[in-house]
Every structure is written in C-alpha cells, then in structure tokens.
Design a protein around this motif. Sequence first.
Motif, mmCIF file in Angstrom:
data_model
loop_
_atom_site.group_PDB
_atom_site.id
_atom_site.type_symbol
_atom_site.label_atom_id
_atom_site.label_comp_id
_atom_site.label_asym_id
_atom_site.label_seq_id
_atom_site.Cartn_x
_atom_site.Cartn_y
_atom_site.Cartn_z
ATOM 1 N N LEU A 123 0.883 -1.227 -0.086
ATOM 2 C CA LEU A 123 0.008 0.069 0.074
ATOM 3 C C LEU A 123 0.974 1.324 0.018
ATOM 4 C CD1 LEU A 123 -2.834 -0.878 2.431
ATOM 5 C CD2 LEU A 123 -3.090 -0.699 -0.080
ATOM 6 N N LEU A 126 2.040 2.313 -3.468
ATOM 7 C CA LEU A 126 1.275 2.755 -4.419
ATOM 8 C C LEU A 126 1.259 4.433 -4.472
ATOM 9 C CD1 LEU A 126 -1.914 0.397 -3.653
ATOM 10 C CD2 LEU A 126 -0.108 0.205 -5.626
ATOM 11 N N LYS A 128 -0.497 6.642 -2.673
ATOM 12 C CA LYS A 128 -1.830 7.239 -2.898
ATOM 13 C C LYS A 128 -2.336 7.881 -1.743
ATOM 14 C CE LYS A 128 -2.964 5.168 -6.764
ATOM 15 N NZ LYS A 128 -2.996 6.015 -8.002
ATOM 16 N N VAL A 131 -5.993 4.725 0.114
ATOM 17 C CA VAL A 131 -6.026 3.594 -0.346
ATOM 18 C C VAL A 131 -6.427 2.553 0.555
ATOM 19 C CG1 VAL A 131 -3.627 3.123 -0.314
ATOM 20 C CG2 VAL A 131 -5.200 2.016 -1.986
ATOM 21 N N GLU A 133 -7.037 -1.643 1.130
ATOM 22 C CA GLU A 133 -6.979 -3.243 0.541
ATOM 23 C C GLU A 133 -8.509 -4.019 0.673
ATOM 24 O OE1 GLU A 133 -4.779 -5.785 -1.613
ATOM 25 O OE2 GLU A 133 -4.121 -3.933 -0.815
ATOM 26 N N THR A 187 -5.525 -1.758 -8.867
ATOM 27 C CA THR A 187 -5.634 -0.897 -8.057
ATOM 28 C C THR A 187 -6.442 0.191 -8.839
ATOM 29 O OG1 THR A 187 -3.342 -0.693 -7.149
ATOM 30 C CG2 THR A 187 -4.645 1.154 -6.609
ATOM 31 N N TYR A 188 -7.809 0.467 -8.190
ATOM 32 C CA TYR A 188 -8.994 1.128 -8.875
ATOM 33 C C TYR A 188 -9.326 2.249 -7.909
ATOM 34 C CZ TYR A 188 -8.632 -3.489 -10.852
ATOM 35 O OH TYR A 188 -8.348 -4.745 -11.541
ATOM 36 N N TYR A 237 -9.101 5.121 -3.232
ATOM 37 C CA TYR A 237 -8.347 3.821 -4.456
ATOM 38 C C TYR A 237 -8.565 2.696 -3.630
ATOM 39 C CZ TYR A 237 -6.780 7.176 -7.790
ATOM 40 O OH TYR A 237 -6.496 7.949 -8.555
ATOM 41 N N ASP A 239 -7.310 -1.232 -3.751
ATOM 42 C CA ASP A 239 -6.310 -2.031 -4.187
ATOM 43 C C ASP A 239 -6.799 -3.690 -3.865
ATOM 44 O OD1 ASP A 239 -3.338 -2.383 -5.303
ATOM 45 O OD2 ASP A 239 -3.539 -3.734 -3.426
ATOM 46 N N HIS A 241 -4.671 -6.355 -4.498
ATOM 47 C CA HIS A 241 -3.409 -7.516 -4.600
ATOM 48 C C HIS A 241 -3.077 -8.352 -3.467
ATOM 49 C CE1 HIS A 241 -1.859 -4.500 -7.953
ATOM 50 N NE2 HIS A 241 -1.312 -5.516 -8.433
#
Length: 531
Positions: A123, A126, A128, A131, A133, A187-188, A237, A239, A241
């Motif tokens: 994280l 990223l 951001k 964000v 998870e 990641t959206y 965001y 994520d 992963h």
Amino acid sequence: MKPRVLLASPVKQQEKVLSEFLDSLARLETTEVKLDFTFIDDHNDHTLLTRFALERPNVRIFPGDTEGDYHRDESTHYWREELIWKVALYKDRFIKIALDEGYDYLFLVDSDLYLDPKTLLHLLSLKKAIVSEVYWTRWKPELIPLPQVWIRDQYTLYASSRGEPLSEEEMNKRTQDFIQMLSHQGTYKVGGLGACTLISRQALERGVSFREIYNLGFTGEDRHFCVRAVALGLELYADTHYPPFHIYRESELNKLRDYKENLSNAIQSHSTLDTSCVVASVTPPHDQTKAHSIQTVSPGKITLAMLVRNESGRHLEIVLKQATEYIDHAVILDDASEDNTVEQCQEILKGIPLTLLSNKKPLFHNEISLRKQLWEMALSTNPEWIIILDADELFEESAPKRLRELLAHSLDIDYFSFRLFDLWTEKHYREDLLWQAHKWYRPFIVRNIPGFQAEWQETPQHCGRFPRNIMDLRGGTSPLRIKHLGWLRPQDRLAKYYRYKQLDPNGTYGNLEQYRSILDPNPNLVLWEID
C-alpha cells in the motif's frame, strides 16, 4: 529515511478473533518502514492487547469511553447509531495523534481482519493519498461475498451518470462488472472504502475526519469520511493485490486456516502471492460469480403485511395495486370486516402469493394484539424484507421502480425509514404545530433477521407497527415519501375523531389536542409537489 506509520485500531473483539488479528500484525513486513501501534481497548474482557504491548516497545493502548453493547451473531453484526459515532470519535482521535506526532501515514485496520504480511509495504508503494486493501465478506450467510468498497452513495456497486435511467438488467450487469473488476489484481478508483485504509499525511492535513456530516443521511462513519475526503479534493482507491481475510463470524476461523496455509505456501515458494488462490476461500471463483444473478445479493423476497377492516370503497384498491409492482408476497390480516374487503383483497392481489386470515371477532380496540399477529404472519412467509403499510398509505408515484433498487443495494442496512405526509386533499397535506409527521422519518421496511427477539410497546393504541427494538438495528433513511390518504374524506376524518374519542378518551396513548384538531374547519395546508 523510512516513513513513519501509525497502525491504529479501536478494539471491541472476541478473544479468538483478536488473537488472529494481532498475530497477523506481528507478521507484517516492515523492513522499509518505522511502524508503531495504537489501540483503544473498548472494554474487552480479556488481556490480549496488554500482552501484545508487553512483547514490543512500540505499542500504546488507550482506554475506551463509556461501555456499550455491541451485538453480533452467525448471521451479521448489529450497529446502533451511538456505537457508530463512538467509533468515529476513536478514529478521529487516531488522526489527531498521527498529526500531532508527525507520522507520514495512518493505517486504520479493523480488528477482525487477518492481513497478508505484504499488505502495508505494498500500500505504501502505491503512493496514494487514501487507499484500502479490498477484502470480501458474506454480509449475510446466504449472500455471495462482496467487497467493502463501493462506487457511490450508501453501497451502490455500479457506475451511472446522475439522473441516468437504468433498467434492473443494466444495474445487474454493471454491478457484476464491478465485482469482476475487483477479482483481478489492480488498483482502482472508487467512491467509498474503509476498514483497511492507509491515509497519507497529505490527506490528514487536508482535514479528513470521521465525524458526522449533519446533513448527510448515510449510515456509517466510513461514508462520512469518504464524502468529506472527496469534497476536500482527495481521491479514493481500492487495491486488490493482497486481500485480507475477514473473520466476520467466529465460525469462519476454520476457513482462516486455508487462507494462512496459502500464505505459508506462497512464502515458501518465494513467489508473489496468487490472489486468486487466496480469494477463493472467501469469494466465489470466476465462473461461480457469473452463475449468481444480482438477485442473490438483492433482498430477494419482499412481503407486504397489512391490517384491514371495512376498507371497501376507500383507498384499498389503489394501495394494493401499487404494491403488486414491487412485492413478492402479501400478508393480509382482516379484523372481522363486515363488507367485501376480503374479496377485494383476493381480486386485486390475484397472481401474487397471498396469505390471508380473517379474525372472527374484531380486535381493533387492542391494536397491539393485531400488530403482533400480523408480524408473526409476515415472518411465516420467510421474506428477506417486510413492508408494513396500512390500507390508506401509498408510496409516491416513482417509488415502485426505486424500492427494489434501494433494498437490493442495502446490505448493511436492516430497516428503512420514510416520511409520512397527512394528505387533507388530493393535492395538499396538513402542516401545523400538531401535524408534523412528515418532518420525521419512521420505519416502514425492516429486514427479517433470523433469531431476532421482538420487543413491543405494550399499549392498546399507538403501539407502533414494528417491534420497538428494531431501532437497535442498523437503520437508513430514504427520500421516497408516503402519502397518508386516511384524512382525505370529511366522513373519514369524522369517523377517526369519534374512534379516538371512544378508544382513548383521556389521551393516554395519543394527544387530546390533536384529536380535537381533526375537525378544524380551516387547517393549514401545503401543496404536495411531485418530484
């Protein structure tokens, strides 16, 4: 220089679940970060947090505020408003600590998660501002797993333009598209998130907060955090992963073993964690997700429950005809009608499964007995949602098309409240000091929760249509309005006046002044405006 991260969590948790959460925190990879822990011990009946702190120097524990009951079972968790805003205060306290002590990031994690060791470092990579998870949860045992992130509003899982008309089929398709997107590593950008969230100092300094936005009707402190964050110019965001395992029910500890075994295998093979392998224990495989229609996560069966007595020639026909547009089952309790009310119900509801019972003797003088009887009848149909309307209550014209959508995407709401307008003419409702029902929200729809123990207001009149303790559940409000048609006709107003005068002559259960005002020849009326 290594970034300083404060991992924080308010904790009111079962010992077995918290033990797993703390174990995952101890296993986090922190080679490139300086990590400290802060917890609020909200009156737990065990010493796990203290033992965790004794084993490491970078842990602080603060006591919680006043104790409050938090109920959870094998079905779901039950959040009350006062608990939500207590947790919001705790989280804002963590924000203040992170700001005052110069941390680069605040990592807020719920205490019923088991984190992948790689979560924090990933994280951070990223970069951001905010964000989360993504993890997956069956919010109720019979539902498919769904993410704790969403697109917009309370928990809408599909994108649409403001005012864009969408068919139910299109809403279903877009929801499935969103779920499928989150099943792939990436990641959206999203509209709502929470529970496993990394917040940068940039976002903290902008003024993010979990405190209530007073003019926002969404339930849950995370919604208020997300709306405020976007209003401050930040983006959210999600994520996918390294999804955590959500121990939403104690019975899921068995499934956690599989998750941990997958993690162990991945570490031993020195390869990147195969997300699809991990998610399989808590989310459906790709083809299984497709096999479920969105109806699986929608409220499913909707039962209308209604008391009737001598309704012929009044408003029953228009009320029931509208209901057929959004219900799956009707339950009618007839209180010994002396006209053709029963036959009318059967005719109008033809084609809709109907449970109808007629009492041999009227019980309207003791309303509580009727309400309890109707409630049990509604439960016997095994619905997901119960809508209780009187025979003179009608949703506004646009409601039938919107109610299904409202309920289908409200997985963290257990009852919905609406405003009731007392119509005095076809186009006007009454408003004065004694007639202000439309200014308040009251429950009309409640989720059927197995094992719920109903508690009633034991009064013969004005006892409420639902058990009083549904207010302990998670509630939401809807802008949809309800018309109360029972005051439209002068003869009905006169009949109600004499009925209240007979059944409650001293105003024991109601308001004598309001009873008298029913016959006011010049009431203040306000134009009903169509949305």
